[in-house]
Write a protein that holds these residues in place. Structure first.
Motif, PDB file in Angstrom:
ATOM      1  N   UNK A   2       0.615  -1.403  -0.065  1.00  0.00           N
ATOM      2  CA  UNK A   2      -0.262   0.008   0.668  1.00  0.00           C
ATOM      3  C   UNK A   2       0.531   1.345  -0.446  1.00  0.00           C
ATOM      4  N   UNK A   3       0.579   2.156  -1.158  1.00  0.00           N
ATOM      5  CA  UNK A   3       1.444   3.373  -1.065  1.00  0.00           C
ATOM      6  C   UNK A   3       0.445   4.502  -1.143  1.00  0.00           C
ATOM      7  N   UNK A   4       0.932   5.378  -0.155  1.00  0.00           N
ATOM      8  CA  UNK A   4      -0.127   6.775  -0.259  1.00  0.00           C
ATOM      9  C   UNK A   4       0.720   7.673  -1.894  1.00  0.00           C
ATOM     10  N   UNK A   5      -0.647   7.306  -2.502  1.00  0.00           N
ATOM     11  CA  UNK A   5      -0.085   8.681  -3.758  1.00  0.00           C
ATOM     12  C   UNK A   5      -1.240   9.709  -3.755  1.00  0.00           C
ATOM     13  N   UNK A   6      -1.052  10.444  -2.678  1.00  0.00           N
ATOM     14  CA  UNK A   6      -2.020  11.390  -3.085  1.00  0.00           C
ATOM     15  C   UNK A   6      -1.514  13.354  -3.720  1.00  0.00           C
ATOM     16  N   UNK A   7       0.184  11.905  -3.261  1.00  0.00           N
ATOM     17  CA  UNK A   7       1.525  13.229  -4.312  1.00  0.00           C
ATOM     18  C   UNK A   7       2.254  12.061  -5.113  1.00  0.00           C
ATOM     19  N   UNK A   8       2.661  13.551  -5.919  1.00  0.00           N
ATOM     20  CA  UNK A   8       3.282  12.267  -6.889  1.00  0.00           C
ATOM     21  C   UNK A   8       4.201  11.588  -6.123  1.00  0.00           C
ATOM     22  N   UNK A  10       7.231   8.395  -6.621  1.00  0.00           N
ATOM     23  CA  UNK A  10       7.950   7.470  -7.506  1.00  0.00           C
ATOM     24  C   UNK A  10       8.565   6.327  -7.045  1.00  0.00           C
ATOM     25  N   UNK A  11       8.398   5.918  -5.606  1.00  0.00           N
ATOM     26  CA  UNK A  11       8.154   4.391  -5.191  1.00  0.00           C
ATOM     27  C   UNK A  11       7.395   3.537  -5.256  1.00  0.00           C
ATOM     28  N   UNK A  12       6.284   4.053  -5.366  1.00  0.00           N
ATOM     29  CA  UNK A  12       5.277   3.414  -6.155  1.00  0.00           C
ATOM     30  C   UNK A  12       5.508   3.552  -7.642  1.00  0.00           C
ATOM     31  N   UNK A  13       6.132   4.100  -8.259  1.00  0.00           N
ATOM     32  CA  UNK A  13       6.305   3.496  -9.555  1.00  0.00           C
ATOM     33  C   UNK A  13       6.598   2.622  -9.742  1.00  0.00           C
ATOM     34  N   UNK A  14       8.021   3.111  -9.160  1.00  0.00           N
ATOM     35  CA  UNK A  14       8.673   1.577  -9.340  1.00  0.00           C
ATOM     36  C   UNK A  14       7.927   0.753  -9.167  1.00  0.00           C
ATOM     37  N   UNK A  15       7.580   0.651  -7.722  1.00  0.00           N
ATOM     38  CA  UNK A  15       6.642  -1.250  -7.205  1.00  0.00           C
ATOM     39  C   UNK A  15       6.288  -1.440  -8.034  1.00  0.00           C
ATOM     40  N   UNK A  16       5.033  -0.564  -8.872  1.00  0.00           N
ATOM     41  CA  UNK A  16       3.973  -0.547  -9.718  1.00  0.00           C
ATOM     42  C   UNK A  16       4.329  -1.755 -10.774  1.00  0.00           C
ATOM     43  N   UNK A  17       5.374  -0.583 -11.522  1.00  0.00           N
ATOM     44  CA  UNK A  17       5.836  -1.534 -12.695  1.00  0.00           C
ATOM     45  C   UNK A  17       6.479  -2.937 -11.909  1.00  0.00           C
ATOM     46  N   UNK A  18       7.008  -2.843 -10.914  1.00  0.00           N
ATOM     47  CA  UNK A  18       7.961  -3.918 -11.284  1.00  0.00           C
ATOM     48  C   UNK A  18       7.146  -5.286 -11.064  1.00  0.00           C
ATOM     49  N   UNK A  82      -4.844   6.694  -1.354  1.00  0.00           N
ATOM     50  CA  UNK A  82      -4.125   5.175  -1.413  1.00  0.00           C
ATOM     51  C   UNK A  82      -3.466   4.529  -2.389  1.00  0.00           C
ATOM     52  N   UNK A  83      -2.671   3.581  -2.514  1.00  0.00           N
ATOM     53  CA  UNK A  83      -3.316   2.461  -4.238  1.00  0.00           C
ATOM     54  C   UNK A  83      -2.734   1.067  -3.473  1.00  0.00           C
ATOM     55  N   UNK A  84      -3.246  -0.033  -3.682  1.00  0.00           N
ATOM     56  CA  UNK A  84      -2.473  -1.251  -2.674  1.00  0.00           C
ATOM     57  C   UNK A  84      -2.498  -1.523  -4.664  1.00  0.00           C
ATOM     58  N   UNK A  85      -1.653  -2.542  -4.570  1.00  0.00           N
ATOM     59  CA  UNK A  85      -0.909  -2.939  -5.278  1.00  0.00           C
ATOM     60  C   UNK A  85      -1.132  -4.761  -4.607  1.00  0.00           C
ATOM     61  N   UNK A  86      -1.823  -5.218  -5.975  1.00  0.00           N
ATOM     62  CA  UNK A  86      -1.267  -6.522  -6.041  1.00  0.00           C
ATOM     63  C   UNK A  86      -1.752  -7.862  -7.241  1.00  0.00           C
ATOM     64  N   UNK A  87      -0.914  -8.440  -7.705  1.00  0.00           N
ATOM     65  CA  UNK A  87      -0.291  -9.283  -8.066  1.00  0.00           C
ATOM     66  C   UNK A  87      -1.524  -9.989  -8.622  1.00  0.00           C
ATOM     67  N   UNK A  88      -1.216 -10.360  -9.552  1.00  0.00           N
ATOM     68  CA  UNK A  88      -3.104 -11.580 -10.233  1.00  0.00           C
ATOM     69  C   UNK A  88      -2.472 -13.057  -9.073  1.00  0.00           C
ATOM     70  N   UNK A  89      -1.192 -13.394  -9.185  1.00  0.00           N
ATOM     71  CA  UNK A  89      -1.069 -14.345  -7.919  1.00  0.00           C
ATOM     72  C   UNK A  89      -0.910 -14.494  -6.487  1.00  0.00           C
TER      73      UNK A  89
END
Length: 141
Positions: A2-8, A10-18, A82-89
């Motif tokens: 879970x990332x706080x994405x209220x503002x830009x 960068x860590x969220x962008x890297x982790x979500x892409x990965x 907030x943005x919660x990143x969930x891989x399909x597996x």
């Protein structure tokens, strides 16, 4: 994650892409008929996802974004996003009295109202993308 994405963030962008891959291209978005759900009303969240919120007094909304290798659930708590990143597996979907998404011991339950009915085709497409990615032939939904 879970990332706080209220503002830009960068860590969220890297982790979500990965974890779930890059965003779909414009052509892929058009072919799929969109990659995001309309807003859904949040009924209940697990304690780890209920960041900084003491009581559930006002309506909270969330939406789901599709990615090639997973989904991102965006939701708000007070004035923060907030943005919660969930891989399909790791993604588990329950469809009972309420529609819920589970991963890593956390969950978000959404109300089954007119917003859910409008998103039914999107949810079916999300399950199909998960099945295709994990190469599953059968998924009881």
């Amino acid at each position: 994650m879970v990332f706080n994405t209220t503002y830009n963030n960068e860590e969220y962008k890297i982790e979500s892409t990965g974890l779930v891959g890059k965003k779909f291209t414009l052509l892929q978005r058009i072919k799929q008929g969109g990659i995001g759900s309309s807003r859904l009303i949040i009924y209940k969240t697990s304690p780890k996802l209920n960041l900084g919120k003491l009581k559930f007094s006002e309506l909270d909304y969330g939406n789901i974004e599709l990615r090639p290798k997973g989904v991102i659930v965006h939701y708000t708590c007070k004035l923060e996003r907030f943005s919660w990143i969930i891989p399909y597996y790791r993604l588990v979907i329950y469809n009972a009295q309420s529609f819920s998404i589970h991963a890593n011991g956390n969950f978000i339950q959404f109300l089954k109202n007119k917003n859910y009915i409008e998103n039914k085709k999107f949810i079916d497409r999300m399950v199909q993308l998960k099945n295709d990615f994990l190469q599953l032939e059968y998924y009881d939904y």
